[in-house]
Design a protein around this motif. Structure first.
Motif, PDB file in Angstrom:
ATOM      1  N   PRO A 256       0.837  -1.201   0.000  1.00 44.53           N
ATOM      2  CA  PRO A 256       0.000   0.000   0.000  1.00 44.53           C
ATOM      3  C   PRO A 256       0.873   1.253   0.000  1.00 44.53           C
ATOM      4  N   GLY A 258       0.861   5.695   0.155  1.00 47.02           N
ATOM      5  CA  GLY A 258       0.110   6.829   0.666  1.00 47.02           C
ATOM      6  C   GLY A 258       1.058   7.981   0.873  1.00 47.02           C
ATOM      7  N   ARG A 260       3.689  10.415   2.183  1.00 50.96           N
ATOM      8  CA  ARG A 260       4.840  10.192   3.070  1.00 50.96           C
ATOM      9  C   ARG A 260       4.651  10.999   4.352  1.00 50.96           C
ATOM     10  N   ILE A 266       9.346  15.817  11.959  1.00 47.21           N
ATOM     11  CA  ILE A 266      10.396  16.779  12.299  1.00 47.21           C
ATOM     12  C   ILE A 266       9.748  18.026  12.874  1.00 47.21           C
TER      13      ILE A 266
ATOM     14  N   GLY B 225      12.390   9.296   1.432  1.00 48.69           N
ATOM     15  CA  GLY B 225      12.213   8.768   0.081  1.00 48.69           C
ATOM     16  C   GLY B 225      12.735   7.347  -0.055  1.00 48.69           C
ATOM     17  N   PRO B 226      13.249   7.015  -1.238  1.00 50.32           N
ATOM     18  CA  PRO B 226      13.618   5.622  -1.525  1.00 50.32           C
ATOM     19  C   PRO B 226      14.688   5.039  -0.597  1.00 50.32           C
ATOM     20  N   ASP B 229      12.803   3.978   2.338  1.00 51.69           N
ATOM     21  CA  ASP B 229      12.016   2.800   1.969  1.00 51.69           C
ATOM     22  C   ASP B 229      12.872   1.532   2.002  1.00 51.69           C
ATOM     23  N   TRP B 232      13.570   0.576   5.816  1.00 48.86           N
ATOM     24  CA  TRP B 232      12.416   0.287   6.665  1.00 48.86           C
ATOM     25  C   TRP B 232      12.155  -1.202   6.920  1.00 48.86           C
ATOM     26  N   GLY B 245      15.986  14.849   8.929  1.00 49.00           N
ATOM     27  CA  GLY B 245      15.748  15.602   7.712  1.00 49.00           C
ATOM     28  C   GLY B 245      15.131  14.708   6.659  1.00 49.00           C
ATOM     29  N   GLN B 246      14.574  15.308   5.630  1.00 43.72           N
ATOM     30  CA  GLN B 246      13.951  14.562   4.529  1.00 43.72           C
ATOM     31  C   GLN B 246      14.296  15.283   3.235  1.00 43.72           C
ATOM     32  N   TYR B 250      12.191  17.741  -0.071  1.00 43.07           N
ATOM     33  CA  TYR B 250      11.988  19.171   0.173  1.00 43.07           C
ATOM     34  C   TYR B 250      11.600  19.947  -1.081  1.00 43.07           C
ATOM     35  N   ILE B 255       2.302  16.420  -2.908  1.00 44.69           N
ATOM     36  CA  ILE B 255       2.520  15.641  -1.689  1.00 44.69           C
ATOM     37  C   ILE B 255       3.203  14.333  -2.072  1.00 44.69           C
ATOM     38  N   PRO B 256       4.407  14.103  -1.571  1.00 44.05           N
ATOM     39  CA  PRO B 256       5.113  12.891  -1.984  1.00 44.05           C
ATOM     40  C   PRO B 256       4.419  11.649  -1.421  1.00 44.05           C
ATOM     41  N   THR B 257       4.379  10.610  -2.217  1.00 42.25           N
ATOM     42  CA  THR B 257       3.799   9.354  -1.750  1.00 42.25           C
ATOM     43  C   THR B 257       4.865   8.271  -1.752  1.00 42.25           C
ATOM     44  N   GLY B 258       4.597   7.229  -1.037  1.00 44.75           N
ATOM     45  CA  GLY B 258       5.525   6.109  -0.969  1.00 44.75           C
ATOM     46  C   GLY B 258       4.877   4.979  -0.191  1.00 44.75           C
ATOM     47  N   PRO B 259       5.615   3.898  -0.026  1.00 43.25           N
ATOM     48  CA  PRO B 259       5.049   2.749   0.691  1.00 43.25           C
ATOM     49  C   PRO B 259       4.617   3.150   2.102  1.00 43.25           C
ATOM     50  N   ARG B 260       3.473   2.684   2.492  1.00 45.50           N
ATOM     51  CA  ARG B 260       3.004   2.970   3.852  1.00 45.50           C
ATOM     52  C   ARG B 260       3.895   2.231   4.857  1.00 45.50           C
ATOM     53  N   LEU B 262       3.562   2.297   8.578  1.00 44.43           N
ATOM     54  CA  LEU B 262       3.211   2.125   9.986  1.00 44.43           C
ATOM     55  C   LEU B 262       3.054   0.662  10.391  1.00 44.43           C
TER      56      LEU B 262
END
Lengths: 338, 338
Positions: A256, A258, A260, A266, B225-226, B229, B232, B245-246, B250, B255-260, B262
């Motif tokens: 999935p 969504g 980031r 931060i 980012g990657p 990922d 994780w 930092g990310q 920046y 809105i950046p998306t990526g693998p969820r 949580l």
């Protein structure tokens, strides 16, 4: 020869589990060996975490083997005991197979006190879900008086307890749930300050923001996905996110994706932490004492719903992903007085 | 009338900042009022966090106003003082405008001891980046002997200090960086156990997994980012993620998306926490003492690179997003002995 029935994992689901993933088999009733106990199942639990065990992949729970009985929290009656700690007629709980009868090592069982309340609560408010909510709130989320606490799946077995514990700690509590019946229960009976029906809200982020005008200090997440996306931008400085479940994602067939979320941490210096109840095994009695006292004082309310009949266990399980349950979902397998 | 030059924010960038977002203006040199100090800039810092201040949106830093001078960490020389605590010739540091000369309240300035080492380190290893790395490691990430620690942007101003602090705490340290020169610096000079060039690796998740055969106990994230990922899935039980930092995100225009992420926290009970150095302002001297001692003992090494000429400040800033800097990126605005 006495027989019993078991539910076995017939195949691993792809996406939502279906009836075909489960197989009901009749087998010889097992006989207890040395130190073992034969238990007749009265109530069986169905829980979202079980979806992870149906998967052949890394999860916090060991995957179940195809062709083997699945396992569940069970409340049952001892009908034969080779363990000095138990005798016939005792009510016990433990993790056992999805079965009408099962043999367990005495050490894997705990006694349930029928005078403490309905024995089925040992699978709900006074069992794994209640203990999870207790430690998730007290040890991970740590709500303080005046905090705004959001609980997702707030009408579920864990969320309903978690939200009330937050209220008891003096926080303002907002819940999300998927039906108006649940929303009413949260606000009218459980003392939530606000509740949002995520299924009927056009603008979920807007609805959460409106319910949390001072931002979010604690997010107790049972769901993940879009509900979590809606809460995230509201996280206050030094807020806490307890990640208890992600039921919205458990049936995903692809990874999935969504928005980031780490950059927000931060800015907010929020702490996000996962929790598993088994880490608190040695403090279980602390939780049960507190929860029992709250129930006795009518500070903590619960609901549970038992589907009748062992043959309906898969349907009860699959219903969790439809959000059918208000409070704890159980299967009543037999009556104690039968 | 004496003049000075300032860099002002000409317009807000969309995506990568460009030279057009910056405007160099010549203005009258300000005169210090009561309790104020006139500072001649010697070194100016450029830092990734500044990208957030160019944006007109919620960030952990207040957005800069278009048409106004941007602000930066500066090391400068006092050339006129109306504050009893400073006199002409003192070397000071503080947050000042991007300017060749600026006036500041004496209370906003700290003295820099030139005997402690190059004064420019007050913007690097003995400044905001070093202090960030120190508290991020000691207070948030908490590496233990034998832990595997991954640091992203490990050759940057923060990451290079963070990784060495992890090494000094007895951990095994793996860094990611974007050039072979950086990789060599990490492993040959800074004592990293392994380093991965994320730009030349075909299979980043595979490379990180190979470098971390026992999983990851601490992830100190400067990038997002990657790279994040890839780290994780390797998070161990009770691991810690310090989100510092990310930078990979920046310049995002959507809105950046990526693998969820949580669900992994439930399995691992990992703790993810954002950090901002300003929360540790009152413990700054603790960090500076420890870092200075490590440097004196040659336990901690640093690199910094100064672009010469105030007119090149925007290029130095924009270079951060290309990963040009090894260690701390500075702008040398004037020579102390000029």
């Amino acid at each position: 020869m006495a027989e019993t029935r078991q539910w076995r994992l017939a195949s691993r689901p792809s996406g939502e589990p279906t009836r075909e993933n489960f197989e009901l088999v009749t087998v010889a009733r097992p006989t207890p060996g040395d130190g073992e106990v034969l238990v007749r199942t009265l109530y069986q639990s169905v829980d979202p975490y079980m979806r992870g065990r149906m998967r052949d992949a890394d999860s916090y729970a060991e995957p179940w083997d195809v062709g083997e009985p699945m396992r569940a929290g069970v409340v049952g009656e001892v009908i034969e005991s080779n363990d000095d700690g138990f005798e016939s007629g005792d009510v016990v709980t433990g993790e056992l197979p999805w079965a009408e009868h099962a043999v367990a090592d005495g050490e894997e069982l705990r006694r349930v006190d029928p005078d403490r309340g309905p024995i089925s609560t040992a699978l709900g408010v006074l069992g794994m879900p209640g203990v999870t909510a207790y430690f998730g709130m007290t040890d991970v989320a740590e709500p303080k008086p005046g905090d705004t606490v959001v609980v997702s799946a707030a009408a579920g077995a864990v969320g309903s307890v978690a939200g009330q514990l937050a209220r008891l700690s003096g926080a303002r509590v907002v819940g999300t749930a998927g039906s108006d019946e649940k929303i009413d229960w949260l606000t009218d009976e459980l003392g939530f300050d606000a509740a949002i029906n995520y299924r009927t809200t056009d603008d979920l982020p807007g609805a959460v923001a409106e319910a949390c005008p001072d931002g979010v200090d604690v997010y107790f997440d049972n769901v993940g996905g879009p509900i979590t996306d809606a809460v995230w931008p509201l996280l206050n400085v030094r807020s806490r996110v307890a990640v208890c479940g992600q039921i919205a994602l458990y049936n995903a067939t692809e990874i999935p994706t969504g928005p980031r979320k780490l950059a927000k941490l931060i800015e907010s210096r929020a702490r996000v932490e996962g929790l598993l109840v088994r880490d608190y095994e040695d403090r279980r009695s602390e939780a049960l004492e507190r929860l029992s006292t709250f129930i006795a004082d009518d500070e903590l309310r619960y609901r549970q719903h038992a589907v009748e009949g062992f043959e309906n266990a898969p349907d009860a399980f699959m219903g969790l992903f439809e959000g059918e349950n208000v409070g704890k979902q159980l299967v009543q397998v037999a009556d104690r007085n039968d």
